[in-house]
Design an enzyme around this catalytic site. Structure first.
Site, PDB file in Angstrom:
ATOM      1  N   HIS A 298      -3.779   3.713   6.093  1.00 16.01           N
ATOM      2  CA  HIS A 298      -4.795   2.820   5.475  1.00 16.01           C
ATOM      3  C   HIS A 298      -6.099   3.397   6.129  1.00 16.01           C
ATOM      4  CE1 HIS A 298      -7.124  -0.564   4.456  1.00 16.01           C
ATOM      5  NE2 HIS A 298      -6.760  -1.471   5.386  1.00 16.01           N
TER       6      HIS A 298
ATOM      7  N   CYS B  31     -11.936  -3.712   3.692  1.00 19.46           N
ATOM      8  CA  CYS B  31     -10.850  -3.132   3.236  1.00 19.46           C
ATOM      9  C   CYS B  31     -10.963  -2.909   1.635  1.00 19.46           C
ATOM     10  CB  CYS B  31      -9.491  -3.660   3.638  1.00 19.46           C
ATOM     11  SG  CYS B  31      -9.305  -3.493   5.489  1.00 19.46           S
TER      12      CYS B  31
END
Ligand SMILES: [Zn+2]
Lengths: 130, 399
Positions: B346, B81
């Site tokens: 996300h 991420c």
């Protein structure tokens, strides 16, 4: 019946317990096959028996998991007198009334299944100490 | 002393479901948008850093084949991420090294409709037990020895903080989510813009206690890109470009140092604390100077620990800090005024550039309805589990 442990670091027998690889130089403990110590780079390890009782320092109650994984279950981390161990909390209902932060737990064995040769695999979990 | 690096142009696509656009469409949209925002063309770009985890290898070169093949070096980066932040950091390093004066970072992901990000589906078992992997396991461990699901891992990280310091429980974590969803109603770029009541959040589908569905980051499609320049180069550009440029006062990437128990439950705290400390030192500011923060709220349980990790509150005081109202958009340290990953979405590799876009947009005074008035300094933070932590401190141009 023949039995095998779910993981190498679980020792079955009369008094089931976990065994950690302990760095000879710095004392850091690990549960996997090591190349070297991640803390100090040391290359030598001894084995250390991990206490079978401890305190639940965190947990989650998993309701959604990958296909084939039975839910709900309680996953957590137990501080066994200074050694952190990953494991499920078992033998108690999987809800926040029965599973609480800081509760005392002890190691227990959990059946995993039996293979075609009739060999039983045995895993571990932690159950509440009343 | 290496010279300062500035954001000249930055762009993100709307986050959400982009049914008719593939990875390259989204990446191109963000990259072309960033160059237009910067007032430069592909011929001005000296280096490209590109991140995309799901689409396969060589994303950067595929992108070049859409937006311009100029023969410049491409760095395809992957850091979970933190991939977008890593791409940004690569361009910052390239400019600081003096090899180039202008570069671009791009991150894209198509995640809409992706299920739970977790370990592998369990295979049907049979035959006989065979030891496998570094634990010598005879059967998959996910679900038998803890959990590999992301909501479950981050739930434990929040609960560990609750155990250590007290004051945090299911309701408090849900209130953090309530805040972020409330913030999202002002953000047209967010995937989900619905406000939820606390009751709605707590009574929604439980994924991994204490994280219910709205407390988890949303899997969406999206891309973000930034064009960076050296300060020397910036001073040759138009006054308008200089006025809108945003200074990167700190750019830091860390991995997780060994700590007790870190191989049992990931320690996402120590590397964030180190990244923040280094960033504040580089920027010559402290947490009290921040006008807004975009931090990695992949789950509501994660946001709480990062208040502490980023030094926004007293050590151990994250629950009290949140309860004081400090992190709402009208509080002393607004956190995730974009709506955060729980509502904005996300798209993994885009996230680390999109949060920089959010902060930069406020510093430029261009954030519309959700503008934090007079914002001068902001911080953007991401964590990629494994782990990698990216922290960028941004400052408004003095020009
Ligand atoms: Zn060692």
């Amino acid at each position: 019946m023949e039995r095998v442990p779910l993981v190498d670091y679980l020792v079955l027998g009369d008094e089931p317990h976990l065994v950690a690889a302990e760095c000879t130089d710095c004392g850091a403990r690990y549960f996997d096959r090591r190349s070297a110590c991640a803390r100090c780079g040391g290359l030598e390890f001894g084995s250390a028996d991990v206490p079978t009782e401890g305190v639940l320092t965190t947990f989650t109650i998993v309701q959604f998991a990958a296909e084939g994984v039975e839910v709900p279950f309680v996953a957590g981390v137990v501080d066994c007198d200074g050694t952190s161990v990953k494991g499920n909390v078992v033998n108690t209902p999987p809800d926040p009334e029965h599973v609480t932060l800081g509760m005392r737990v002890r190691l227990t064995t959990v059946p995993v299944g039996t293979d075609a040769d009739g060999v039983e695999a045995v895993g571990y979990g932690f159950e509440p100490i009343d | 002393m290496a010279e300062n690096v500035w954001i000249l142009g930055i762009s993100m696509t709307r986050f959400g479901k982009h049914k008719d656009k593939d990875t390259l469409d989204l990446g191109s949209e963000a990259a072309i948008g960033a160059m237009r925002d910067a007032g430069v063309g592909i011929g001005d770009i000296g280096v490209l850093a590109a991140g995309n985890l799901i689409g396969g290898n060589g994303f950067g070169q595929l992108l070049q084949k859409q937006i311009g093949q100029t023969g410049i070096p491409v760095y395809n980066v992957a850091n979970a991420c933190a991939t977008g932040a890593t791409a940004l950091r690569v361009v910052v390093m390239a400019i600081k090294s003096g090899e180039v004066d202008t570069g671009m970072a791009v991150g894209v992901e198509k995640l809409s409709g992706a299920g739970l990000l977790t370990g592998n589906a369990r295979q049907a078992e049979g035959g006989h037990w065979v030891r496998d992997g570094r634990y010598g396991a005879v059967a998959p461990l996910d679900g038998r020895v803890g959990t590999e699901t992301m909501p479950g891992v981050f739930a434990q990280i929040g609960m560990e903080y609750a155990h250590k310091y007290g004051g945090a429980d299911f309701e408090l974590f849900a209130r953090i989510s309530e805040k972020n969803h409330a913030h999202s109603t002002l953000n047209p770029m967010a995937a989900h813009r619905k406000r939820f009541t606390l009751d709605e959040i707590m009574n929604d589908v439980m994924i991994a206690y204490p994280n219910t569905r709205p407390m988890c980051s949303a899997n969406v499609d999206g891309a973000a890109a930034a064009v960076l320049v050296s300060e020397t180069k910036l001073r040759t550009l138009s006054l308008e470009q200089q006025r809108r440029a945003v200074k990167i006062s700190a750019s830091v990437l860390t991995s997780d140092p060994w700590t007790d128990g870190c191989q049992v439950l990931p320690d996402i705290n120590t590397l964030t604390r180190r990244a923040a400390a280094t960033a504040y030192e580089q920027a010559g500011i402290g947490p009290a100077d921040l006008d807004l923060v975009e931090l990695h709220d992949c789950f509501a349980t994660a946001e709480l620990v990062h208040y502490d990790n980023l030094g926004l509150c007293e050590p151990g005081g994250a629950a009290d800090f949140f309860n004081s109202g400090a992190t709402w958009r009208d509080g002393s340290t607004p956190v995730n005024v974009s709506g955060g990953l729980q509502s904005k979405g996300h798209p993994v590799s885009a996230t680390g550039i999109a949060n920089v876009w959010e902060v930069a947009t406020h510093l430029r005074g261009e954030a519309g309805d959700r503008q934090i008035e007079g914002a001068r300094v902001g911080l953007a933070h991401v964590i990629g589990l494994g782990s990698a932590c990216g922290v960028h401190v941004l400052e408004r141009s003095a020009a």
